[in-house]
Design a protein around this motif. Structure first.
Motif, PDB file in Angstrom:
ATOM      1  N   ALA A   3      61.276  50.917  72.707  1.00 29.28           N
ATOM      2  CA  ALA A   3      62.033  52.091  72.275  1.00 29.28           C
ATOM      3  C   ALA A   3      63.482  52.024  72.738  1.00 29.28           C
ATOM      4  CB  ALA A   3      61.374  53.361  72.800  1.00 29.28           C
ATOM      5  N   LEU A   4      63.723  51.462  73.906  1.00 26.82           N
ATOM      6  CA  LEU A   4      65.092  51.360  74.414  1.00 26.82           C
ATOM      7  C   LEU A   4      65.836  50.169  73.835  1.00 26.82           C
ATOM      8  CD1 LEU A   4      64.640  52.211  78.201  1.00 26.82           C
ATOM      9  CD2 LEU A   4      65.614  53.652  76.425  1.00 26.82           C
ATOM     10  N   ALA A   5      65.111  49.214  73.266  1.00 25.72           N
ATOM     11  CA  ALA A   5      65.734  47.978  72.792  1.00 25.72           C
ATOM     12  C   ALA A   5      66.829  48.232  71.765  1.00 25.72           C
ATOM     13  CB  ALA A   5      64.672  47.046  72.220  1.00 25.72           C
ATOM     14  N   LYS A   6      66.657  49.207  70.908  1.00 21.62           N
ATOM     15  CA  LYS A   6      67.669  49.460  69.883  1.00 21.62           C
ATOM     16  C   LYS A   6      68.934  50.087  70.454  1.00 21.62           C
ATOM     17  CE  LYS A   6      65.656  53.849  68.465  1.00 21.62           C
ATOM     18  NZ  LYS A   6      65.095  54.602  67.375  1.00 21.62           N
ATOM     19  N   PHE A   7      68.893  50.509  71.711  1.00 19.42           N
ATOM     20  CA  PHE A   7      70.043  51.138  72.344  1.00 19.42           C
ATOM     21  C   PHE A   7      70.726  50.224  73.349  1.00 19.42           C
ATOM     22  CE2 PHE A   7      67.212  54.719  71.296  1.00 19.42           C
ATOM     23  CZ  PHE A   7      68.056  55.400  70.442  1.00 19.42           C
ATOM     24  N   LEU A  60      79.997  57.465  79.337  1.00 22.27           N
ATOM     25  CA  LEU A  60      79.926  56.453  80.391  1.00 22.27           C
ATOM     26  C   LEU A  60      78.649  56.585  81.212  1.00 22.27           C
ATOM     27  CD1 LEU A  60      83.645  56.520  81.550  1.00 22.27           C
ATOM     28  CD2 LEU A  60      82.491  54.668  80.299  1.00 22.27           C
ATOM     29  N   ALA A  61      78.248  57.816  81.520  1.00 26.09           N
ATOM     30  CA  ALA A  61      77.019  58.027  82.285  1.00 26.09           C
ATOM     31  C   ALA A  61      75.803  57.547  81.492  1.00 26.09           C
ATOM     32  CB  ALA A  61      76.871  59.497  82.661  1.00 26.09           C
ATOM     33  N   ALA A  62      75.778  57.842  80.198  1.00 27.10           N
ATOM     34  CA  ALA A  62      74.655  57.404  79.361  1.00 27.10           C
ATOM     35  C   ALA A  62      74.585  55.882  79.287  1.00 27.10           C
ATOM     36  CB  ALA A  62      74.777  58.000  77.962  1.00 27.10           C
ATOM     37  N   LEU A  63      75.725  55.226  79.165  1.00 20.96           N
ATOM     38  CA  LEU A  63      75.729  53.759  79.120  1.00 20.96           C
ATOM     39  C   LEU A  63      75.210  53.162  80.426  1.00 20.96           C
ATOM     40  CD1 LEU A  63      79.097  53.095  77.273  1.00 20.96           C
ATOM     41  CD2 LEU A  63      76.781  52.703  76.389  1.00 20.96           C
ATOM     42  N   GLU A  64      75.623  53.724  81.548  1.00 23.43           N
ATOM     43  CA  GLU A  64      75.135  53.232  82.840  1.00 23.43           C
ATOM     44  C   GLU A  64      73.639  53.495  82.986  1.00 23.43           C
ATOM     45  OE1 GLU A  64      76.598  51.290  85.166  1.00 23.43           O
ATOM     46  OE2 GLU A  64      78.181  51.181  83.659  1.00 23.43           O
ATOM     47  N   PHE A  65      73.205  54.665  82.531  1.00 19.47           N
ATOM     48  CA  PHE A  65      71.783  55.002  82.587  1.00 19.47           C
ATOM     49  C   PHE A  65      70.964  54.014  81.755  1.00 19.47           C
ATOM     50  CE2 PHE A  65      68.019  57.242  81.090  1.00 19.47           C
ATOM     51  CZ  PHE A  65      67.486  57.685  82.292  1.00 19.47           C
ATOM     52  N   LEU A  66      71.441  53.696  80.560  1.00 15.75           N
ATOM     53  CA  LEU A  66      70.729  52.738  79.708  1.00 15.75           C
ATOM     54  C   LEU A  66      70.641  51.363  80.358  1.00 15.75           C
ATOM     55  CD1 LEU A  66      72.017  53.625  76.142  1.00 15.75           C
ATOM     56  CD2 LEU A  66      69.656  53.728  76.948  1.00 15.75           C
ATOM     57  N   ALA A  69      67.967  51.614  83.022  1.00 15.45           N
ATOM     58  CA  ALA A  69      66.640  51.716  82.400  1.00 15.45           C
ATOM     59  C   ALA A  69      66.183  50.355  81.890  1.00 15.45           C
ATOM     60  CB  ALA A  69      66.667  52.736  81.263  1.00 15.45           C
ATOM     61  N   GLU A  70      67.098  49.599  81.330  1.00 21.06           N
ATOM     62  CA  GLU A  70      66.754  48.265  80.841  1.00 21.06           C
ATOM     63  C   GLU A  70      66.446  47.312  82.000  1.00 21.06           C
ATOM     64  OE1 GLU A  70      69.701  45.689  78.754  1.00 21.06           O
ATOM     65  OE2 GLU A  70      68.267  45.936  77.108  1.00 21.06           O
ATOM     66  N   GLN A  71      67.231  47.383  83.059  1.00 21.84           N
ATOM     67  CA  GLN A  71      67.018  46.504  84.215  1.00 21.84           C
ATOM     68  C   GLN A  71      65.649  46.716  84.848  1.00 21.84           C
ATOM     69  OE1 GLN A  71      70.300  47.382  86.800  1.00 21.84           O
ATOM     70  NE2 GLN A  71      71.758  46.205  85.590  1.00 21.84           N
ATOM     71  N   VAL A  72      65.207  47.968  84.917  1.00 20.19           N
ATOM     72  CA  VAL A  72      63.910  48.254  85.543  1.00 20.19           C
ATOM     73  C   VAL A  72      62.773  48.238  84.519  1.00 20.19           C
ATOM     74  CG1 VAL A  72      64.953  49.561  87.429  1.00 20.19           C
ATOM     75  CG2 VAL A  72      64.112  50.781  85.402  1.00 20.19           C
ATOM     76  N   LYS A  73      63.112  47.868  83.284  1.00 20.35           N
ATOM     77  CA  LYS A  73      62.137  47.780  82.196  1.00 20.35           C
ATOM     78  C   LYS A  73      61.396  49.103  81.978  1.00 20.35           C
ATOM     79  CE  LYS A  73      61.492  42.792  82.698  1.00 20.35           C
ATOM     80  NZ  LYS A  73      62.862  42.545  82.879  1.00 20.35           N
ATOM     81  N   ALA A  74      62.163  50.189  82.008  1.00 20.34           N
ATOM     82  CA  ALA A  74      61.583  51.515  81.792  1.00 20.34           C
ATOM     83  C   ALA A  74      61.067  51.636  80.367  1.00 20.34           C
ATOM     84  CB  ALA A  74      62.625  52.593  82.053  1.00 20.34           C
ATOM     85  N   GLU A  75      59.898  52.192  80.235  1.00 20.00           N
ATOM     86  CA  GLU A  75      59.349  52.461  78.911  1.00 20.00           C
ATOM     87  C   GLU A  75      59.617  53.897  78.499  1.00 20.00           C
ATOM     88  OE1 GLU A  75      55.392  51.059  78.189  1.00 20.00           O
ATOM     89  OE2 GLU A  75      55.621  49.501  79.710  1.00 20.00           O
ATOM     90  N   TYR A  76      59.675  54.783  79.471  1.00 16.82           N
ATOM     91  CA  TYR A  76      59.923  56.199  79.224  1.00 16.82           C
ATOM     92  C   TYR A  76      60.822  56.729  80.331  1.00 16.82           C
ATOM     93  CZ  TYR A  76      55.715  55.660  76.414  1.00 16.82           C
ATOM     94  OH  TYR A  76      54.798  55.234  75.505  1.00 16.82           O
ATOM     95  N   VAL A  77      61.563  57.761  80.011  1.00 14.33           N
ATOM     96  CA  VAL A  77      62.335  58.476  81.021  1.00 14.33           C
ATOM     97  C   VAL A  77      62.048  59.957  80.856  1.00 14.33           C
ATOM     98  CG1 VAL A  77      64.155  56.749  81.225  1.00 14.33           C
ATOM     99  CG2 VAL A  77      64.395  58.590  79.567  1.00 14.33           C
ATOM    100  N   GLY A  78      62.158  60.693  81.929  1.00 14.19           N
ATOM    101  CA  GLY A  78      61.896  62.123  81.857  1.00 14.19           C
ATOM    102  C   GLY A  78      62.752  62.858  82.856  1.00 14.19           C
ATOM    103  N   GLY A  79      62.786  64.138  82.723  1.00 18.38           N
ATOM    104  CA  GLY A  79      63.543  64.961  83.652  1.00 18.38           C
ATOM    105  C   GLY A  79      63.544  66.393  83.179  1.00 18.38           C
ATOM    106  N   LEU A  80      64.160  67.231  83.967  1.00 17.92           N
ATOM    107  CA  LEU A  80      64.271  68.631  83.574  1.00 17.92           C
ATOM    108  C   LEU A  80      65.136  68.739  82.327  1.00 17.92           C
ATOM    109  CD1 LEU A  80      64.852  70.201  87.084  1.00 17.92           C
ATOM    110  CD2 LEU A  80      62.747  70.195  85.748  1.00 17.92           C
TER     111      LEU A  80
END
Length: 91
Positions: A3-7, A60-66, A69-80
């Motif tokens: 799901a994150l691959a396209k981003f 910039l924050a979203a790019l760093e977050f992505l 997420a890619e480095q840790v091989k996250a499949e899902y993210v969540g939060g409030l």
């Protein structure tokens, strides 16, 4: 991870990290005397919302977050929801 691959963010290098750090420093980090919502007083106040409410800070924050997420091989993210909407909206 699919799901994150396209981003996949382009590695924007140190300049964007420095720019984000400066936006956070200017808009989200304060020294002073603050009463937190818990009633406790603090000499430091940190709130990412002001950074996330300006287009460049959110981008910039979203790019760093992505990248993370890619480095840790996250499949899902969540939060409030209230905190996550600006981040996810920037992606």
């Amino acid at each position: 991870m699919a799901a994150l691959a396209k981003f996949r963010p382009v590695d924007s290098g140190q300049h964007d990290k420095d720019e984000l750090r400066e936006i956070v420093r200017e808009r989200s980090f304060r020294f002073g005397r603050y009463t937190l919502s818990s009633g406790v007083e603090s000499d430091i106040y940190f709130n990412m919302k002001p950074t996330m409410m300006v287009a460049r800070g959110a981008q910039l924050a979203a790019l760093e977050f992505l990248k993370i997420a890619e480095q840790v091989k996250a499949e899902y993210v969540g939060g409030l929801e209230m905190g996550a909407v600006p981040v996810i909206g920037s992606m």
